[in-house]
Enzyme design. Structure first.
Site, PDB file in Angstrom:
ATOM      1  N   SER A  37       0.825  -1.211   0.000  1.00 45.99           N
ATOM      2  CA  SER A  37       0.000   0.000   0.000  1.00 45.99           C
ATOM      3  C   SER A  37       0.856   1.257   0.000  1.00 45.99           C
ATOM      4  O   SER A  37       0.331   2.369   0.019  1.00 45.99           O
ATOM      5  CB  SER A  37      -0.927  -0.004   1.219  1.00 45.99           C
ATOM      6  OG  SER A  37      -0.187  -0.200   2.409  1.00 45.99           O
ATOM      7  N   THR A 169     -40.043  26.909  -8.879  1.00 45.20           N
ATOM      8  CA  THR A 169     -40.319  25.540  -8.453  1.00 45.20           C
ATOM      9  C   THR A 169     -40.551  24.780  -9.759  1.00 45.20           C
ATOM     10  O   THR A 169     -41.053  25.360 -10.728  1.00 45.20           O
ATOM     11  CB  THR A 169     -41.575  25.439  -7.558  1.00 45.20           C
ATOM     12  OG1 THR A 169     -42.696  25.914  -8.299  1.00 45.20           O
ATOM     13  CG2 THR A 169     -41.445  26.263  -6.286  1.00 45.20           C
ATOM     14  N   HIS A 170     -40.106  23.542  -9.810  1.00 50.90           N
ATOM     15  CA  HIS A 170     -40.165  22.756 -11.055  1.00 50.90           C
ATOM     16  C   HIS A 170     -39.408  23.449 -12.194  1.00 50.90           C
ATOM     17  O   HIS A 170     -39.698  23.213 -13.360  1.00 50.90           O
ATOM     18  CB  HIS A 170     -41.611  22.500 -11.502  1.00 50.90           C
ATOM     19  CG  HIS A 170     -42.521  22.065 -10.398  1.00 50.90           C
ATOM     20  ND1 HIS A 170     -42.710  20.732 -10.066  1.00 50.90           N
ATOM     21  CD2 HIS A 170     -43.254  22.781  -9.510  1.00 50.90           C
ATOM     22  CE1 HIS A 170     -43.545  20.657  -9.044  1.00 50.90           C
ATOM     23  NE2 HIS A 170     -43.885  21.879  -8.682  1.00 50.90           N
ATOM     24  N   SER A 291     -14.781  28.048 -27.358  1.00 46.99           N
ATOM     25  CA  SER A 291     -14.922  26.876 -28.211  1.00 46.99           C
ATOM     26  C   SER A 291     -13.932  26.995 -29.357  1.00 46.99           C
ATOM     27  O   SER A 291     -13.702  28.094 -29.867  1.00 46.99           O
ATOM     28  CB  SER A 291     -16.350  26.800 -28.753  1.00 46.99           C
ATOM     29  OG  SER A 291     -16.380  26.015 -29.924  1.00 46.99           O
ATOM     30  N   LYS A 297     -18.941  31.258 -28.293  1.00 48.59           N
ATOM     31  CA  LYS A 297     -19.212  30.493 -27.076  1.00 48.59           C
ATOM     32  C   LYS A 297     -18.361  30.929 -25.890  1.00 48.59           C
ATOM     33  O   LYS A 297     -17.181  31.241 -26.030  1.00 48.59           O
ATOM     34  CB  LYS A 297     -18.949  28.988 -27.331  1.00 48.59           C
ATOM     35  CG  LYS A 297     -19.903  28.339 -28.307  1.00 48.59           C
ATOM     36  CD  LYS A 297     -21.301  28.148 -27.740  1.00 48.59           C
ATOM     37  CE  LYS A 297     -21.367  27.014 -26.765  1.00 48.59           C
ATOM     38  NZ  LYS A 297     -21.275  25.700 -27.410  1.00 48.59           N
ATOM     39  N   GLU A 304     -19.363  22.800 -15.008  1.00 46.96           N
ATOM     40  CA  GLU A 304     -19.728  21.465 -15.488  1.00 46.96           C
ATOM     41  C   GLU A 304     -18.857  20.392 -14.837  1.00 46.96           C
ATOM     42  O   GLU A 304     -19.329  19.312 -14.474  1.00 46.96           O
ATOM     43  CB  GLU A 304     -19.587  21.399 -17.014  1.00 46.96           C
ATOM     44  CG  GLU A 304     -20.588  22.289 -17.744  1.00 46.96           C
ATOM     45  CD  GLU A 304     -20.227  22.460 -19.211  1.00 46.96           C
ATOM     46  OE1 GLU A 304     -20.687  21.638 -20.008  1.00 46.96           O
ATOM     47  OE2 GLU A 304     -19.473  23.379 -19.547  1.00 46.96           O
ATOM     48  N   LYS A 339      -8.119   3.772   2.179  1.00 43.38           N
ATOM     49  CA  LYS A 339      -7.418   5.062   2.078  1.00 43.38           C
ATOM     50  C   LYS A 339      -7.612   5.762   0.746  1.00 43.38           C
ATOM     51  O   LYS A 339      -7.871   6.971   0.696  1.00 43.38           O
ATOM     52  CB  LYS A 339      -5.935   4.857   2.354  1.00 43.38           C
ATOM     53  CG  LYS A 339      -5.691   4.483   3.798  1.00 43.38           C
ATOM     54  CD  LYS A 339      -4.312   3.933   4.030  1.00 43.38           C
ATOM     55  CE  LYS A 339      -4.302   3.034   5.238  1.00 43.38           C
ATOM     56  NZ  LYS A 339      -5.027   1.752   5.031  1.00 43.38           N
TER      57      LYS A 339
HETATM   58  N1  ARG Z   1      -1.163  -1.427   5.403  1.00 44.35           N
HETATM   59  C1  ARG Z   1      -2.112  -1.960   6.300  1.00 44.35           C
HETATM   60  C2  ARG Z   1      -3.451  -1.222   6.168  1.00 44.35           C
HETATM   61  O1  ARG Z   1      -3.455  -0.202   5.603  1.00 44.35           O
HETATM   62  C3  ARG Z   1      -1.619  -1.821   7.698  1.00 44.35           C
HETATM   63  C4  ARG Z   1      -2.176  -2.823   8.634  1.00 44.35           C
HETATM   64  C5  ARG Z   1      -1.635  -4.163   8.309  1.00 44.35           C
HETATM   65  N2  ARG Z   1      -1.988  -5.116   9.292  1.00 44.35           N
HETATM   66  C6  ARG Z   1      -1.879  -6.394   9.085  1.00 44.35           C
HETATM   67  N3  ARG Z   1      -2.227  -7.198  10.025  1.00 44.35           N
HETATM   68  N4  ARG Z   1      -1.448  -6.895   7.948  1.00 44.35           N
HETATM   69  O2  ARG Z   1      -4.478  -1.681   6.594  1.00 44.35           O
END
Ligand code: ARG
Length: 472
Positions: A37, A169-170, A291, A297, A304, A339
């Site tokens: 990660s 409204t609408h 544009s 334009k 948007e 995350k």
């Molecule tokens: N990189 C892991 C996470 O974001 C950390 C926790 C890992 N824990 C484990 N028991 N492998 O969740």
């Protein structure tokens, strides 16, 4: 020599130094790829180091590690932080995540004492703590960004406190309102977003550190102390919950989704207001694109894109809800997927807020177009009905009917209600008199709506002052 293939199991020499004790070999390359990660959780580096410093300080205070080891750990962590800040730190997938990247480097720098830092904790309570600290900061940033947009809206509301536009409204002209009143509606929405952010911040502010892997720890730790050092109000009450709770991430994403929905609604209005059919506002050149083929334009691309990008944020909320919904207690690696959606939502929302604030700050209204639009829609029909009730004592339901017939006559005559001759109105109801014209102008209509929260300019003026006091 051949290149190692993705499925080749590396030798025992490659086994992970931090948890490889019982492993004969290191992970397959694909295993490493799916497992690591560090590519995204390096964003947590400052929180990880702060958490480790608090933990080491507490361990020493409780006599679990020596003062000398603590000092070495703290100094080493400061050096790691310096290297990351300076951009000289090398993050590697071999060390999987931010926690092990930091700890491995710490070991290189200070040697043996680094190995004592992980006493009485686990990556499970570590990551929950780091992520909470990050989300806490994100909520504070969000609050600031929302406030900046409120300020821009309040300034424009003050500028256009008595500028009359159609209220819809609408998306059909309903009654005249002031542009200032319309803009202040968004200030209220953003105020609720900010209050949701404050609520969520207070709720998340319990420290998981010391819950260890899932069951707590036999070491005589002081959880109040680490909680205090990290600005939490106290420790979490249940170790299983602490390492498996991601409510704070889900709450962040739902707050972001609701705030994003508000931005998207405003963006949609901006798009409509900018059309040649409406022409209610003009965006600055800085927030408009041309544009390549149609020179006339002026496209509201930023609006948007705000309208569209909110889709990602809502998607992130859905995605994480789906990750979490079937997980047994306590930690599962699934939770590592928490995350990226939060980071992405944070980045997206910050961008959308900055763009919206920019658009609102520079936007210029076109009161003449607003007036043309509102006049076309018989917006004072309700005022006429109310006059029939108040002046002639007609029940509202009948007044509604009489008004409908008068609107039809005006439509046929091709004029507004204020320009329809009295004899035409009297043909519908003989008791109608000259006094009716006093309520049929746009000004009379908005000026009359003095109820609390209403659109009368004097009310809106007071609402601007109140909004400044409440929100800025
Ligand atoms: N990189 C892991 C996470 O974001 C950390 C926790 C890992 N824990 C484990 N028991 N492998 O969740």
């Amino acid at each position: 020599m051949t290149e190692p293939k993705a499925t080749t199991a590396p030798s025992a020499a490659d086994a992970n130094a931090l948890w490889g004790g019982r492993f004969a070999s290191g992970p397959a390359a694909i295993m490493q790829q799916i497992n690591a990660s560090i590519g995204f959780d390096q964003k947590l580096w400052a929180q990880d180091i702060a958490g480790s410093k608090a933990h080491a300080t507490m361990l020493a205070a409780r006599g679990i590690i020596s003062g000398a080891d603590r000092d070495a750990i703290l100094a080493g962590l400061d050096q790691v932080a310096g290297e990351i800040e300076a951009g000289t730190f090398t993050f590697t997938v071999e060390h999987e995540d931010i926690h092990m990247n930091v700890e491995s480097r710490l070991k290189e720098i200070i040697g043996e004492p680094a190995g004592r830092l992980h006493t009485a904790r686990s990556r499970n309570d570590q990551v929950a703590t780091d992520f909470k600290l990050w989300v806490r900061d994100a909520l504070d940033r969000l609050d600031g960004d929302l406030k900046a947009l409120q300020e821009a809206l309040i300034d424009r509301a003050e500028q256009y406190v008595d500028t009359i536009m159609p209220g819809f409204t609408h998306l059909q002209t309903a009654q005249p309102v002031t542009f200032g009143h319309h803009l202040l509606a968004y200030v209220e929405m953003l105020g609720r977003d900010r209050s949701r952010a404050r609520d969520a911040r207070a709720r998340l502010n319990e420290c998981p550190l010391g819950s260890a892997a899932l069951a707590g720890t036999p070491y005589p730790i002081d959880r109040e102390m680490t909680a205090g050092l990290l600005g939490f109000t106290g420790p979490t009450a249940n170790s299983l919950d602490a390492v498996s709770d991601r409510d704070f991430a889900l709450e962040y994403l739902s707050i972001a989704s609701i705030a994003g929905t508000h931005l998207s609604r405003l963006a949609e209005e901006i798009v409509i207001w900018c059309t040649t059919q409406f022409r209610f506002i003009r965006l600055s050149d800085a927030f408009t694109t041309g544009s390549s083929i149609m020179p006339q334009k002026r496209n509201p691309d930023a609006a948007e894109l705000v309208r569209a990008k909110v889709g990602r944020v809502i998607g992130a909320l859905n995605g994480l809800l789906i990750v979490m919904k079937g997980l047994p207690l306590a930690y599962s690696k699934d939770m590592q997927e928490d995350k990226e959606p939060v980071f992405m939502a944070d980045e997206t929302l910050a961008l959308c807020l900055a763009a919206t604030t920019g658009m609102i700050r520079d936007m210029v209204a076109d009161p003449a177009s607003m007036r043309r639009a509102v006049e076309a829609g018989f917006p004072t029909a309700t005022d006429l009905a109310d006059w029939l009730v108040r002046s002639l004592g007609i029940p509202f339901r009948d007044a509604h009917h009489v008004t409908g017939r008068i609107v039809k006559l005006a439509e046929e005559a091709g004029c507004g209600l204020a320009d329809l001759p009295l004899d035409k109105m009297q043909a519908v109801h003989p008791d109608i008199n000259e006094g009716v014209y006093a309520v049929l102008t746009l000004e009379a209509s908005v000026n009359s709506r003095t109820s609390f929260g209403g659109t009368a300019p004097e009310r809106v003026k007071a609402a601007v002052a109140m909004a400044r006091a409440r929100f800025l």
